[in-house]
Design a protein around this motif. Structure first.
Motif: not given
Length: 154
Positions: A27-32, A37-44, A53-59
């Motif tokens: 999931v860290g590979e997809l951080a950008d 995605i999270v910015e779009s969901l937040n705005k929407t 990921d399974r251990d920490m908050v990435i975005s």
């Protein structure tokens, strides 16, 4: 260190010969990408959203990043991912903290990201109140987690 048997590791070496092992996060590979995605969901939706990921908050979007980014997820959220079911908090349900480092924020909806049969992380709508989220946020979390799972498979 939350390293389990079978977890992929990255191996680095220092100039002095020291060997460093770091847990690899797909999931860290997809951080950008996850940040967009999270910015779009937040705005929407106007809701706070995170990808873990399974251990920490990435975005994260909707709260200051320093509060949650790169912080360990709670044991309860880890259990939700292991159950492989979408979680939606009800009015009488106990709050589940998003992060061990900051229990102020509670998961309202958490949709595990599954790729090639393995749980890789989750998409989380969260808040710091008792506000219950509806069907729209549930479906968005479900769709985005499925999409991220497909991205990891390809």
């Amino acid at each position: 260190m939350r390293i389990r048997e079978g977890d992929p590791l990255e191996i680095y070496t220092e100039k002095d010969g020291e060997v460093i092992f770091k847990k690899y996060s797909p999931v860290g590979e997809l951080a950008d990408f996850a940040l967009h995605i999270v910015e779009s969901l937040n705005k929407t939706t106007g809701c706070c959203v995170a990808v873990c990921d399974r251990d920490m908050v990435i975005s994260v979007s909707g709260v200051p990043k320093r509060e949650l980014c790169d912080k360990p997820i709670s044991m309860e959220l880890e259990k939700i991912m292991e159950d492989r079911q979408i979680y939606q908090r009800g009015k009488s349900d106990k709050k589940i903290a998003l992060s061990e480092a900051n229990e102020k924020y509670a998961c309202a909806i958490a949709a595990p990201i599954i790729a090639e049969g393995d749980v890789m992380g989750c998409v989380v709508f969260f808040n710091d109140s008792d506000h219950i989220l509806g069907e729209v946020e549930y479906k968005l979390a479900q769709t985005v987690s499925g999409f991220l799972g497909k991205q990891m498979e390809s």
